[in-house]
Design a protein around this motif. Structure first.
Motif: not given
Length: 171
Positions: A72-95
């Motif tokens: 499949g893909g690289d996986g996924f993450a459950f994230v708790v953040q205080n950055y904002g409701p539109r947060a999206l990090g990098l793809g690939g190994g950054n999950l």
């Protein structure tokens, strides 16, 4: 709130299809307080796309279509953040969490990325950099677990995460 390539069909959310370098995220619509701790439960399934036209990435060691080790893909993450409701990090190994500030991630990693110091292709890790930008490199890990069933076996898996901010030494 869904970002990137995340989509929803009924009660199911697909963060990304099994294709390289994509990222998707889904955030709760109302900011939650976690200072007193929390508990959450969810189910997931990671596996290759059943679509023959888009058969997902292969491990570099075996590119044969008939015997390719697809995860499949690289996986996924459950994230708790205080950055904002539109947060999206990098793809690939950054999950999808690499690059988000002021957060911690519980990653369910299904792909070995040597440059990120992954211990194995199938692992769970907890990572943070405090208020700095999260990185998927494992020199930022708080803990890791390798004793897991195959997370990318295409089967459903159930998870219960519990955060207790009180450190107890008598357990």
């Amino acid at each position: 709130h869904r970002q990137g390539v995340a989509n929803q069909s009924g009660a199911q959310i697909r963060l990304t299809p099994a294709a390289p370098y994509l990222a998707g995220s889904v955030w709760h619509g109302v900011k939650q307080t976690v200072i007193g701790g929390f508990s959450t439960e969810f189910s997931f399934r990671v596996g290759p796309d059943n679509n023959e036209e888009s058969h997902g990435p292969c491990k570099w060691a075996d590119q044969s279509r008939g015997t390719c080790a697809r995860r499949g893909g690289d996986g996924f993450a459950f994230v708790v953040q205080n950055y904002g409701p539109r947060a999206l990090g990098l793809g690939g190994g950054n999950l999808g969490y690499g690059g988000i500030s002021n957060a911690f991630a519980v990653e369910f990693d299904t792909w070995f990325d040597a440059e990120l110091k992954d211990p194995y292709e199938n692992h769970l890790a907890i990572l943070t950099r405090g208020t700095g930008e999260l990185r998927a490199e494992h020199n930022n890990q708080l803990g890791i677990c390798l004793d897991l069933p195959d997370l990318a076996d295409g089967e459903g898996h159930s998870v219960r995460l519990q955060y207790d901010p009180l450190f107890q030494t008598d357990i």
